[in-house]
Design an enzyme around this catalytic site. Structure first.
Site, PDB file in Angstrom:
ATOM      1  N   TYR A 184      -9.059  -1.032  -6.957  1.00 41.53           N
ATOM      2  CA  TYR A 184      -8.516  -2.209  -7.645  1.00 41.53           C
ATOM      3  C   TYR A 184      -7.322  -2.785  -6.875  1.00 41.53           C
ATOM      4  O   TYR A 184      -7.237  -3.999  -6.650  1.00 41.53           O
ATOM      5  CB  TYR A 184      -8.095  -1.830  -9.060  1.00 41.53           C
ATOM      6  CG  TYR A 184      -7.426  -2.934  -9.828  1.00 41.53           C
ATOM      7  CD1 TYR A 184      -8.161  -4.020 -10.302  1.00 41.53           C
ATOM      8  CD2 TYR A 184      -6.060  -2.896 -10.107  1.00 41.53           C
ATOM      9  CE1 TYR A 184      -7.550  -5.035 -11.021  1.00 41.53           C
ATOM     10  CE2 TYR A 184      -5.444  -3.911 -10.824  1.00 41.53           C
ATOM     11  CZ  TYR A 184      -6.191  -4.978 -11.278  1.00 41.53           C
ATOM     12  OH  TYR A 184      -5.577  -5.991 -11.984  1.00 41.53           O
ATOM     13  N   LYS A 225      -7.024  -6.594  -5.198  1.00 41.21           N
ATOM     14  CA  LYS A 225      -5.988  -7.567  -5.534  1.00 41.21           C
ATOM     15  C   LYS A 225      -5.067  -7.842  -4.347  1.00 41.21           C
ATOM     16  O   LYS A 225      -4.500  -8.939  -4.230  1.00 41.21           O
ATOM     17  CB  LYS A 225      -5.197  -7.071  -6.742  1.00 41.21           C
ATOM     18  CG  LYS A 225      -5.998  -7.084  -8.047  1.00 41.21           C
ATOM     19  CD  LYS A 225      -6.497  -8.475  -8.399  1.00 41.21           C
ATOM     20  CE  LYS A 225      -7.102  -8.531  -9.797  1.00 41.21           C
ATOM     21  NZ  LYS A 225      -7.516  -9.905 -10.170  1.00 41.21           N
ATOM     22  N   ALA A 269      -6.653  -2.493  -3.758  1.00 40.92           N
ATOM     23  CA  ALA A 269      -7.136  -3.097  -2.512  1.00 40.92           C
ATOM     24  C   ALA A 269      -7.729  -4.475  -2.763  1.00 40.92           C
ATOM     25  O   ALA A 269      -7.495  -5.421  -1.993  1.00 40.92           O
ATOM     26  CB  ALA A 269      -8.173  -2.187  -1.857  1.00 40.92           C
ATOM     27  N   SER A 323      -2.273  -8.862  -8.959  1.00 42.46           N
ATOM     28  CA  SER A 323      -1.784  -7.723  -9.749  1.00 42.46           C
ATOM     29  C   SER A 323      -0.587  -7.098  -9.054  1.00 42.46           C
ATOM     30  O   SER A 323      -0.542  -7.002  -7.827  1.00 42.46           O
ATOM     31  CB  SER A 323      -2.883  -6.666  -9.907  1.00 42.46           C
ATOM     32  OG  SER A 323      -2.373  -5.490 -10.507  1.00 42.46           O
TER      33      SER A 323
END
Length: 247
Positions: free
Chosen positions: A152, A156, A154, A139
């Site tokens: 999130y 990705k 972290a 991401s």
């Protein structure tokens, strides 16, 4: 790419669906895996209607036994799995002050441990064939940060780091490992669930190409990374974000 078999996770909709359809268009047999089996079957029907080969598979990427069973089913149907698209994941928006350990654990359990499990189950096929492609969907939030997605971002970011390390581990076996961090992609489950949080015009104005992405944008990059043409590319982050992140 004839006689190749791919496994695409989170493939019942959005980016995973687009990747599965594109790989099948390139002549690759595709395992369409998701928790939503009906959605998987709909994708398989679309692929088969276009003359491709595909198999619907239901499994949680965080459950090793389920992944092993799905992998065995796919391998029996189409042969060794030498292309893996780790697309399945979860996402939500929670202010840092309200973030709880259960939120953190769930995010990393799916996005990080799930990616690890699927890759570890499938890679032996690639090693036996001395050829393989692992494509992780990360991401752009891992690159830029996201103020309501600390957990999130972290998770990705860990996927990006895992990509770099696996590229060094598996290169000797003819396996490349790369990742694609999408940015502002519409028509996905995540984007539809969180549409109310964003102003589309503001998003577009922040993107140099002045449009939002669509799943097919990611699928195009995925298809190239899965091909023989990308054989000298590994450990890389291939940003598909309209220029939102320039690095």
């Amino acid at each position: 790419m004839a006689n190749k078999t791919a496994l695409v996770t989170g493939a019942a909709a959005g980016i995973g669906k687009a990747c599965a359809i594109r790989l099948a268009k390139d002549g690759i047999a595709v395992g369409v895996l998701d928790l939503n089996l009906d959605g998987c079957q709909a994708v398989v029907d679309e692929i088969e209607a276009a003359g491709g080969k595909a198999l619907a598979l239901k499994a949680s990427i965080a459950d090793r036994d389920q992944i092993k069973a799905a992998h065995a089913q796919l391998k029996e149907a189409f042969g060794p799995v030498t292309i893996l698209v780790n697309n399945a994941g979860v996402s939500n928006f929670i202010p840092f002050e309200e973030l709880q350990e259960k939120d953190w654990d769930h995010m990393l359990d799916i996005n990080v441990k799930g990616t690890f499990i699927v890759t570890q189950v499938v890679v032996p096929d690639m090693q036996e064939q001395q050829w393989g492609r692992v494509i992780n969907i990360s991401s752009s939030s891992a690159q830029s940060g996201s103020f309501m997605q600390v957990h999130y971002s972290a998770s990705k970011g860990a996927v990006i780091a895992m990509t770099r390390s696996l590229a060094q581990v598996l290169g000797k076996d003819g396996i490349t490992v790369n990742n694609i961090p999408p940015g502002s992609v519409m028509n996905t489950i995540m984007s539809e669930e969180n549409r109310h949080l964003f102003n589309a015009d503001q998003l577009v104005n922040a993107i140099p190409v002045k449009r939002l992405g669509v799943p097919e944008d990611i699928a195009g990059a995925c298809a190239w990374l899965a091909s023989d043409e990308s054989g000298y590319v590994t450990g890389q982050t291939i940003g598909v974000n309209g220029g939102r992140v320039v690095s």
